[in-house]
Design an enzyme around this catalytic site. Structure first.
Site, PDB file in Angstrom:
ATOM      1  N   TYR A 210       0.882  -1.171   0.000  1.00  0.00           N
ATOM      2  CA  TYR A 210       0.000   0.000   0.000  1.00  0.00           C
ATOM      3  C   TYR A 210       0.916   1.218   0.000  1.00  0.00           C
ATOM      4  CZ  TYR A 210      -3.803   3.212   1.037  1.00  0.00           C
ATOM      5  OH  TYR A 210      -4.724   4.230   0.960  1.00  0.00           O
ATOM      6  N   TYR A 313     -11.065  -3.805   6.429  1.00  0.00           N
ATOM      7  CA  TYR A 313     -10.655  -2.439   6.733  1.00  0.00           C
ATOM      8  C   TYR A 313     -10.481  -2.208   8.230  1.00  0.00           C
ATOM      9  CZ  TYR A 313     -11.709  -0.688   1.984  1.00  0.00           C
ATOM     10  OH  TYR A 313     -11.713  -0.444   0.633  1.00  0.00           O
TER      11      TYR A 313
END
Length: 355
Positions: A210, A313
């Site tokens: 990421y 998440y």
């Protein structure tokens, strides 16, 4: 020459932005044509093509597709391969003299007594014969060890270009990058764009990092306050090593955060699922700059090609054993009447809300 379809385009026109940009890229870009210079800077296809893993001998591609409607990723968004250091972050880097790698003469040594593994917590080393995180031989070579993938929340230490070992070192999995072709595609159920692989993925396989703009905690909070939506969807705190009593003063205060809203890699488009097939782990490739560790996705199971890649998440950095606690906390908030974000993952055991 540049046509900004984000502002001036007619969505009813068959010549959508995506079609225009694809045609313009293949016919005009990367040919040093002055009239297309500005457009080329914002071209997603040019950005993909510039990735190091897109170059020989690897040639792993990335694509953006939409077979649902005419929406396209804004040209104001930029695809990047490595994190960009924001204001006040660059000066936190350790001086070159403090950065070092291993002196291993044989690659095999990097799985056992390598200097890069010296910061591992000795109490958490499950197999003292192989201290590194990956299988080093057989059909599972290069995959994350089972005990780390499913049972550990510890960080992973890797060798890097600072080391004496070769690029084939068994402890350079993240360093070698993604090993498959990837696609950012438009979902059909209202969850926006998602991500999938063009090849089968194996359990324990490294997916990608990421990446985004690394900013200070102060700047992250400022962006949260100014956002008209849940800004935390794009922010990841680099807090793995933060400790108010840390010897390194850079680890004592508020951690830096990675903002992937406007500049990021393909993983920025990975959607949430309450039953994810990926998890995130902290990976250290530069022990002198632990506060800027990598955030890396690994596969929790075998994933057939073209299956959407997802992570949790809320509990994405935790082990599976702790996920039940997330569901419990969400139900408690709902019972109190507190705001919760509805979850659209559609999984069998969906918690019903993100937060």
């Amino acid at each position: 020459m540049f046509i900004d379809f984000n502002k001036e385009g007619d969505p009813s026109n068959s010549r959508t932005m995506a079609e225009y940009m694809r045609r313009s890229h293949f016919y005009h870009h990367m040919q040093k044509k002055a009239q297309y210079a500005e457009e080329e800077k914002r071209c997603h296809f040019c950005q993909f093509r510039a990735f190091s893993i897109a170059q020989p001998p690897h040639c792993y591609t990335m694509a953006v597709t939409n077979e649902v409607d005419k929406e396209w990723i804004s040209l104001d968004f930029k695809f990047i391969e490595k994190c960009v250091l924001g204001k006040d972050v660059q000066k936190s880097l350790a001086e070159e003299g403090f950065r070092s790698g291993c002196d291993c003469k044989e690659d095999a040594a990097c799985a056992k007594e390598c200097e890069c593994l010296s910061d591992l917590d000795p109490d958490n080393i499950i197999n003292p014969d192989f201290k590194n995180a990956y299988y080093t031989a057989g059909t599972r070579k290069g995959l994350l060890r089972y005990e780390i993938l499913e049972l550990s929340s510890d960080e992973i230490y890797e060798c890097s270009d600072l080391c004496a070992c070769s690029e084939d070192c068994p402890n350079r999995v993240v360093g070698r990058g993604r090993k498959f072709n990837i696609e950012v595609f438009k979902t059909k159920d209202g969850r926006g764009f998602g991500v999938r692989a063009k090849e089968d993925i194996r359990k324990g396989q490294f997916i990608d990092k990421y990446v985004g703009e690394i900013i200070t905690a102060e700047e992250a909070n400022r962006r949260r306050e100014n956002a008209k939506y849940r800004k935390d969807l794009y922010l990841f705190a680099l807090d793995k090593f933060n400790d108010p009593e840390a010897e390194d003063e850079r680890l004592r205060g508020e951690p830096f955060e990675v903002d992937g809203e406007f500049i990021a890699g393909p993983t920025r488009f990975i959607n949430h699922s309450c039953e994810p097939n990926l998890r995130i782990m902290a990976v250290v490739t530069d022990r002198a700059n632990k506060h800027l560790h990598e955030l890396c996705f690994f596969a929790l199971e075998d994933i057939p090609r073209l299956t959407e890649l997802t992570f949790d998440y809320v509990a994405g950095t935790n082990t599976a054993d702790s996920n039940d606690n997330v569901a419990k906390e969400a139900k408690e908030r709902q019972a109190k009447g507190e705001f919760t974000q509805k979850c659209l993952c559609g999984s069998k055991n969906c918690r019903g809300s993100l937060w």
